[in-house]
Design a protein around this motif. Sequence first.
Motif, mmCIF file in Angstrom:
data_model
loop_
_atom_site.group_PDB
_atom_site.id
_atom_site.type_symbol
_atom_site.label_atom_id
_atom_site.label_comp_id
_atom_site.label_asym_id
_atom_site.label_seq_id
_atom_site.Cartn_x
_atom_site.Cartn_y
_atom_site.Cartn_z
ATOM 1 N N VAL A 158 -5.593 4.508 -1.913
ATOM 2 C CA VAL A 158 -5.304 3.877 -0.632
ATOM 3 C C VAL A 158 -6.302 4.455 0.374
ATOM 4 N N ARG A 185 -8.465 9.011 2.166
ATOM 5 C CA ARG A 185 -8.238 8.456 0.822
ATOM 6 C C ARG A 185 -7.138 9.251 0.133
ATOM 7 N N VAL A 205 0.877 -1.177 0.000
ATOM 8 C CA VAL A 205 0.000 0.000 0.000
ATOM 9 C C VAL A 205 0.915 1.228 0.000
ATOM 10 N N ILE A 207 -3.014 6.187 -5.042
ATOM 11 C CA ILE A 207 -2.076 5.092 -4.874
ATOM 12 C C ILE A 207 -0.885 5.294 -5.810
ATOM 13 N N ALA A 238 -5.944 -0.335 6.348
ATOM 14 C CA ALA A 238 -5.314 0.330 5.208
ATOM 15 C C ALA A 238 -5.379 -0.634 4.031
ATOM 16 N N GLU A 239 -6.085 -0.269 2.987
ATOM 17 C CA GLU A 239 -6.304 -1.168 1.861
ATOM 18 C C GLU A 239 -6.421 -0.379 0.566
ATOM 19 N N ARG A 240 -6.371 -1.121 -0.543
ATOM 20 C CA ARG A 240 -6.553 -0.518 -1.864
ATOM 21 C C ARG A 240 -8.025 -0.576 -2.237
#
Length: 472
Positions: A387, A456, A348, A459, A380-382
């Motif tokens: 991200v 947000r 991430v 990424i 915390a993720e895509r």
Amino acid sequence: MGGGSSGGGCRRSFLPHSLRARTTLGVTGLALIFLTAIGAGANFLILNRVQAQIFDEAERVAVNWGASLQPGSTRQPVPRTRIDLLQLVDSRGRVVTASAAAAGRPPLSAVRPPADDRIQARTECSGPGGCVMLAAFRVPQPESSGLRPDEPRFVYAGMTRPPILTGYLLQLLTAAGVLLGVALAAWVNWWAAGRNLRPVETIREHLSDITVSDLSLRVPQPPGCNEYALLVCTVNRTLARLDEAVKLQRRFASTTSHELRTPLTGLRTRLEEAVLYPDDVDPRETVREALSITGRLETIVDDLLVLARLRAGTPAAHEPIDLGALVVQEAAAQAGDVPVHVHVDRDVHVRGNRIQLVRVLNNLLANARRHAGTMVEVTAERADGQVVVTVTDDGDGIAPQDRERVFERFVRLDEGRRREPGGSGLGLAISRDIAQAHHGTLLVEDTPRGARFALRLPIQQEPAALADPARR
């Protein structure tokens, strides 16, 4: 006040400052050059055309009259065209016969066309009566049978050179036409430029009436969708943003003065009590309270400086950051009784300023631990090319009508004041500004219980992923 001063520091120039005058001057110069070239060309073509017509007509008359002569004929020619000077001259230069206009005159020309070039056109200026434009024609011998071969005859047919070829009438008329055309072009441009620039003058007049004390005025929107309408639309949008910025600045100044006045008043009260009642006030306690108030003032001032730098758009150094690892690191550094559960995806990565992102995470984690009942959950993720970092607590939550207010400066809800009386109310405002500076967002989202803050950010792929297409 002179025109240079009213122009706001206009540089000195030999050209007029008015755009209308400049365009008119430029159009006038171009029209003068263009029309002068056209006039000179037209003048040259007209003169050549007139001269060519006279010579052609003279040649035709000379040939026809010479062909009509009979041997020994001395009849006087009667011209029916403007070629009124006709003479038949023998080889000794004697005029055999002539038209009425050429009677009594010496030979119109001394030129003797040879047998291989029977006709020649020329202008003779030696004789009286001005220059003569004529054609010299050698009468063919078969047509003059009975004459000796060594006695050819010559026909001269011509006319006095017309005034258009001798004087400057055509040039004067051409110059007058050029000047008239230039004047017309200048007037048309002056009128058209004034008409086209009239909306600009209207915009300038309305803008001059707008002051910092009253930014509510707007420039009237002209009809249509031309450049002026788009300009007015942009000006009004800019004025609206400026008006909103000034209002926010005024509210900020008012709120800041109030927030700073409260601790300063408390500090002054403690110090005055220590001075007025030295026997009833413990000096150590007074100093301790003064240091506490000073610490709060320092926190507010530091936060205000951070906000000022963020709002001013001061660039900060950005670098690739593993946001998942940073979340794990900051969550582990938070000490307290409320546990923090972390769920982080691999790889991430974002691009940003590490110190600023750490401050956002610390603000969100501290806020969540302050209001949580039993736990805080951090992820915390895509998601959709971004991200997404969420910080969720299981406290009382935030009412929907307050979910935007909490990001305003110095706004603290009742629950926040009760749990942290010494807070500045700037943490979430700073966090949102940092998110926006990183081209991201920070919002309060719905959750079954408690409050959830979602950060947000765009990424960024790892260098290895960019190099290896199989990992894309």
